[in-house]
Design a protein around this motif. Structure first.
Motif, PDB file in Angstrom:
ATOM      1  N   ILE A  45     -45.117  14.294 -28.424  1.00 24.31           N
ATOM      2  CA  ILE A  45     -44.555  14.267 -30.219  1.00 24.31           C
ATOM      3  C   ILE A  45     -44.538  13.083 -30.136  1.00 24.31           C
ATOM      4  CG2 ILE A  45     -43.166  16.242 -29.621  1.00 24.31           C
ATOM      5  CD1 ILE A  45     -40.879  14.797 -28.986  1.00 24.31           C
ATOM      6  N   TRP A  46     -43.752  13.191 -31.170  1.00 32.50           N
ATOM      7  CA  TRP A  46     -43.817  11.518 -31.111  1.00 32.50           C
ATOM      8  C   TRP A  46     -42.612  10.788 -32.484  1.00 32.50           C
ATOM      9  CZ3 TRP A  46     -42.513   8.192 -35.386  1.00 32.50           C
ATOM     10  CH2 TRP A  46     -42.617   6.875 -35.942  1.00 32.50           C
ATOM     11  N   HIS A  47     -41.251  10.372 -32.306  1.00 31.67           N
ATOM     12  CA  HIS A  47     -40.243  10.015 -32.959  1.00 31.67           C
ATOM     13  C   HIS A  47     -39.628   8.636 -33.034  1.00 31.67           C
ATOM     14  CE1 HIS A  47     -38.337   8.805 -29.286  1.00 31.67           C
ATOM     15  NE2 HIS A  47     -39.428   9.500 -28.873  1.00 31.67           N
ATOM     16  N   ASP A  48     -38.122   8.864 -33.975  1.00 31.44           N
ATOM     17  CA  ASP A  48     -37.702   7.230 -33.985  1.00 31.44           C
ATOM     18  C   ASP A  48     -36.742   8.043 -33.841  1.00 31.44           C
ATOM     19  OD1 ASP A  48     -37.159   8.717 -36.281  1.00 31.44           O
ATOM     20  OD2 ASP A  48     -37.321   7.256 -37.570  1.00 31.44           O
ATOM     21  N   PHE A  49     -36.013   8.908 -32.397  1.00 29.34           N
ATOM     22  CA  PHE A  49     -34.383   9.032 -32.042  1.00 29.34           C
ATOM     23  C   PHE A  49     -34.704   8.169 -31.186  1.00 29.34           C
ATOM     24  CE2 PHE A  49     -32.290  11.134 -29.190  1.00 29.34           C
ATOM     25  CZ  PHE A  49     -31.131  11.380 -30.018  1.00 29.34           C
ATOM     26  N   ASP A  50     -33.462   8.086 -31.522  1.00 32.21           N
ATOM     27  CA  ASP A  50     -32.558   6.747 -30.281  1.00 32.21           C
ATOM     28  C   ASP A  50     -32.228   7.455 -28.904  1.00 32.21           C
ATOM     29  OD1 ASP A  50     -31.092   4.360 -29.275  1.00 32.21           O
ATOM     30  OD2 ASP A  50     -29.477   4.828 -31.073  1.00 32.21           O
ATOM     31  N   LEU A  51     -33.091   6.887 -27.952  1.00 33.61           N
ATOM     32  CA  LEU A  51     -32.505   7.218 -27.137  1.00 33.61           C
ATOM     33  C   LEU A  51     -32.072   7.067 -26.169  1.00 33.61           C
ATOM     34  CD1 LEU A  51     -36.404   7.736 -25.826  1.00 33.61           C
ATOM     35  CD2 LEU A  51     -34.736   9.743 -26.316  1.00 33.61           C
ATOM     36  N   THR A  52     -30.750   6.379 -26.698  1.00 39.60           N
ATOM     37  CA  THR A  52     -29.319   5.880 -26.014  1.00 39.60           C
ATOM     38  C   THR A  52     -28.411   6.688 -26.226  1.00 39.60           C
ATOM     39  OG1 THR A  52     -28.587   4.181 -27.318  1.00 39.60           O
ATOM     40  CG2 THR A  52     -29.787   3.440 -26.242  1.00 39.60           C
ATOM     41  N   GLU A  53     -28.678   8.017 -27.411  1.00 38.39           N
ATOM     42  CA  GLU A  53     -28.043   9.325 -27.569  1.00 38.39           C
ATOM     43  C   GLU A  53     -27.780  10.415 -26.481  1.00 38.39           C
ATOM     44  OE1 GLU A  53     -27.837  10.030 -31.733  1.00 38.39           O
ATOM     45  OE2 GLU A  53     -28.335   8.136 -32.307  1.00 38.39           O
ATOM     46  N   LEU A  54     -28.793  10.482 -25.748  1.00 34.41           N
ATOM     47  CA  LEU A  54     -28.715  11.005 -24.677  1.00 34.41           C
ATOM     48  C   LEU A  54     -28.026  10.776 -23.677  1.00 34.41           C
ATOM     49  CD1 LEU A  54     -32.619  11.607 -23.907  1.00 34.41           C
ATOM     50  CD2 LEU A  54     -30.818  13.107 -25.644  1.00 34.41           C
ATOM     51  N   LYS A  60     -28.068  10.703 -11.840  1.00 37.93           N
ATOM     52  CA  LYS A  60     -26.674  10.148 -11.960  1.00 37.93           C
ATOM     53  C   LYS A  60     -26.631  12.135 -12.337  1.00 37.93           C
ATOM     54  CE  LYS A  60     -23.842   8.085 -15.292  1.00 37.93           C
ATOM     55  NZ  LYS A  60     -23.600   7.365 -16.651  1.00 37.93           N
ATOM     56  N   ALA A  61     -25.230  12.045 -11.710  1.00 37.66           N
ATOM     57  CA  ALA A  61     -24.735  13.572 -11.551  1.00 37.66           C
ATOM     58  C   ALA A  61     -24.753  14.804 -12.177  1.00 37.66           C
ATOM     59  CB  ALA A  61     -23.646  13.519 -12.831  1.00 37.66           C
ATOM     60  N   GLY A  62     -27.093  14.820 -11.454  1.00 35.54           N
ATOM     61  CA  GLY A  62     -27.131  15.977 -11.733  1.00 35.54           C
ATOM     62  C   GLY A  62     -28.778  15.641 -13.174  1.00 35.54           C
ATOM     63  N   TRP A  63     -27.942  14.729 -14.359  1.00 34.73           N
ATOM     64  CA  TRP A  63     -28.992  14.976 -15.470  1.00 34.73           C
ATOM     65  C   TRP A  63     -29.947  13.863 -15.336  1.00 34.73           C
ATOM     66  CZ3 TRP A  63     -26.829  17.914 -18.800  1.00 34.73           C
ATOM     67  CH2 TRP A  63     -25.937  17.793 -18.993  1.00 34.73           C
ATOM     68  N   PHE A  64     -30.937  14.760 -15.942  1.00 29.08           N
ATOM     69  CA  PHE A  64     -31.895  13.594 -16.564  1.00 29.08           C
ATOM     70  C   PHE A  64     -32.592  14.374 -18.194  1.00 29.08           C
ATOM     71  CE2 PHE A  64     -33.296  17.965 -13.681  1.00 29.08           C
ATOM     72  CZ  PHE A  64     -34.034  18.384 -14.729  1.00 29.08           C
ATOM     73  N   ALA A  65     -33.343  12.754 -17.970  1.00 25.90           N
ATOM     74  CA  ALA A  65     -34.017  12.929 -19.985  1.00 25.90           C
ATOM     75  C   ALA A  65     -35.709  13.849 -19.440  1.00 25.90           C
ATOM     76  CB  ALA A  65     -33.904  11.991 -20.191  1.00 25.90           C
ATOM     77  N   VAL A  66     -36.261  14.413 -20.196  1.00 24.23           N
ATOM     78  CA  VAL A  66     -37.019  15.426 -20.529  1.00 24.23           C
ATOM     79  C   VAL A  66     -37.882  15.136 -22.299  1.00 24.23           C
ATOM     80  CG1 VAL A  66     -38.613  17.410 -20.561  1.00 24.23           C
ATOM     81  CG2 VAL A  66     -36.480  16.478 -18.682  1.00 24.23           C
ATOM     82  N   SER A  86     -34.928  16.267 -24.508  1.00 14.81           N
ATOM     83  CA  SER A  86     -33.941  17.154 -24.388  1.00 14.81           C
ATOM     84  C   SER A  86     -33.249  16.237 -22.651  1.00 14.81           C
ATOM     85  CB  SER A  86     -33.795  18.251 -23.365  1.00 14.81           C
ATOM     86  OG  SER A  86     -34.794  18.513 -22.872  1.00 14.81           O
ATOM     87  N   LEU A  87     -32.210  16.644 -22.912  1.00 12.61           N
ATOM     88  CA  LEU A  87     -31.009  15.897 -21.318  1.00 12.61           C
ATOM     89  C   LEU A  87     -30.482  17.345 -20.826  1.00 12.61           C
ATOM     90  CD1 LEU A  87     -30.418  13.221 -20.193  1.00 12.61           C
ATOM     91  CD2 LEU A  87     -27.830  13.725 -21.274  1.00 12.61           C
ATOM     92  N   ARG A 131     -19.459  19.628 -21.990  1.00  6.74           N
ATOM     93  CA  ARG A 131     -19.766  20.423 -21.330  1.00  6.74           C
ATOM     94  C   ARG A 131     -20.901  20.978 -21.110  1.00  6.74           C
ATOM     95  NH1 ARG A 131     -17.546  26.165 -24.897  1.00  6.74           N
ATOM     96  NH2 ARG A 131     -17.742  24.759 -26.587  1.00  6.74           N
ATOM     97  N   GLY A 132     -21.196  22.165 -20.402  1.00  2.30           N
ATOM     98  CA  GLY A 132     -22.927  22.508 -20.047  1.00  2.30           C
ATOM     99  C   GLY A 132     -23.330  22.550 -19.305  1.00  2.30           C
ATOM    100  N   LYS A 133     -25.117  22.617 -19.658  1.00  3.93           N
ATOM    101  CA  LYS A 133     -25.834  22.355 -18.712  1.00  3.93           C
ATOM    102  C   LYS A 133     -27.189  21.661 -19.517  1.00  3.93           C
ATOM    103  CE  LYS A 133     -24.508  25.866 -14.949  1.00  3.93           C
ATOM    104  NZ  LYS A 133     -25.137  26.655 -14.634  1.00  3.93           N
ATOM    105  N   ALA A 134     -27.334  21.417 -20.886  1.00  2.00           N
ATOM    106  CA  ALA A 134     -27.988  21.448 -21.720  1.00  2.00           C
ATOM    107  C   ALA A 134     -28.120  20.650 -22.717  1.00  2.00           C
ATOM    108  CB  ALA A 134     -29.106  22.333 -22.051  1.00  2.00           C
ATOM    109  N   LEU A 135     -28.791  19.172 -23.185  1.00  2.00           N
ATOM    110  CA  LEU A 135     -28.711  18.679 -24.606  1.00  2.00           C
ATOM    111  C   LEU A 135     -29.314  18.592 -24.824  1.00  2.00           C
ATOM    112  CD1 LEU A 135     -26.045  17.448 -26.596  1.00  2.00           C
ATOM    113  CD2 LEU A 135     -26.879  14.981 -25.596  1.00  2.00           C
ATOM    114  N   LEU A 136     -29.267  19.685 -26.575  1.00  2.04           N
ATOM    115  CA  LEU A 136     -30.847  19.484 -26.695  1.00  2.04           C
ATOM    116  C   LEU A 136     -31.031  18.616 -28.323  1.00  2.04           C
ATOM    117  CD1 LEU A 136     -32.226  23.683 -26.661  1.00  2.04           C
ATOM    118  CD2 LEU A 136     -32.579  21.906 -25.316  1.00  2.04           C
ATOM    119  N   VAL A 137     -32.350  17.682 -28.729  1.00  2.93           N
ATOM    120  CA  VAL A 137     -32.071  17.242 -29.678  1.00  2.93           C
ATOM    121  C   VAL A 137     -33.223  18.315 -30.725  1.00  2.93           C
ATOM    122  CG1 VAL A 137     -33.266  15.101 -30.939  1.00  2.93           C
ATOM    123  CG2 VAL A 137     -32.232  14.679 -28.317  1.00  2.93           C
ATOM    124  N   LEU A 138     -33.093  18.102 -31.854  1.00  3.33           N
ATOM    125  CA  LEU A 138     -33.315  19.193 -32.727  1.00  3.33           C
ATOM    126  C   LEU A 138     -33.275  18.193 -34.223  1.00  3.33           C
ATOM    127  CD1 LEU A 138     -30.805  22.549 -32.591  1.00  3.33           C
ATOM    128  CD2 LEU A 138     -32.699  22.369 -30.808  1.00  3.33           C
TER     129      LEU A 138
END
Length: 226
Positions: free
Chosen positions: A110-119, A99-105, A165-166, A124-131
């Motif tokens: 690691i282990w997490h309880d982050f809601d991956l639907t938020e990715l 989709k439009a050149g984006w992919f999740a990595v 990340s996305l 704008r830009g080329k990256a979305l990082l979860v901190l």
């Protein structure tokens, strides 16, 4: 949108556990670490997965197969020697068209309880990082998150990159094949204002040592007593 699980590391800090078992297949709560990721990705709608591997990678393919039993489709990107994060992604790019050149990595250790639907792709830009907040073993953090949502390599306070990340494929345009680290590429993109971030305030662990694996196993096995 496709997702990639990074699983090519040798897991040297996890020895002797990883001498005969690749780190992604180590058990936590009776389930291999990588299967926790697969399930969370599937539940968030990521059903086309790419997994890179190197050390004992044939065991990963034997254990997971084509992904059908987990409700996903898995394609593998084998590496003769670990290519580092960016190198592994660069090699797998032909498998990550979507989709439009984006992919999740997601880092496999690691282990997490982050809601991956938020990715979702940033405006704008080329990256979305979860901190996330800095753990005891990494108090200095990695990157700063500004009020406008942009991430920078300078500034304070710093947060820790979760390994979630996305990314947009253009981030890797023109890069050569071979060993490449991701952090320098991200820092160059940050300098151009091309990296956004999300602050995850929930649970997250870097499963980098046998002790942390044991802690996670207790958390998942006896959640009410952890």
């Amino acid at each position: 949108m496709k997702a990639m699980i990074l699983a090519a590391g040798k897991g040297e800090r996890m020895r002797p556990l990883t001498l005969t078992t690749p780190k992604p297949l180590l058990l936590a709560g009776g389930t291999p670490l990588i299967v926790h990721h697969i399930r969370k990705l599937r539940d968030a709608g990521f059903t086309e997965l790419v997994i890179n591997h190197a050390w004992l990678g044939e065991q990963i393919e034997q254990a997971l197969g084509d992904g059908n039993k987990h409700g996903v489709t898995i394609t593998y990107s084998p590496e003769e020697e670990p290519l580092e994060t960016a190198g592994g992604i660069r090699q797998a790019l032909p498998l990550l068209d979507g989709k439009a050149g984006w992919f999740a990595v997601i880092n496999g250790d690691i282990w997490h309880d982050f809601d991956l639907t938020e990715l979702t792709p940033p405006a704008r830009g080329k990256a979305l990082l979860v901190l996330t907040d800095n753990p005891v073993h990494h108090p200095e953090g990695d990157f700063a998150l500004a009020e406008d949502g942009l991430v920078s390599s300078d500034g304070a306070p710093k947060l820790t990159f979760t390994g979630i990340s996305l990314l947009h494929r253009s981030l890797f345009a023109g890069l050569p094949r071979g060993k490449l680290k991701l952090a320098p590429i991200l820092r160059e993109a940050m300098a151009r204002g091309e990296v956004s971030g999300l602050h995850h305030r929930g649970q997250w662990m870097d499963i980098g040592t046998p002790e942390r694996l044991a802690t996670l196993d207790r958390l998942l096995t006896h959640p009410l007593h952890s």
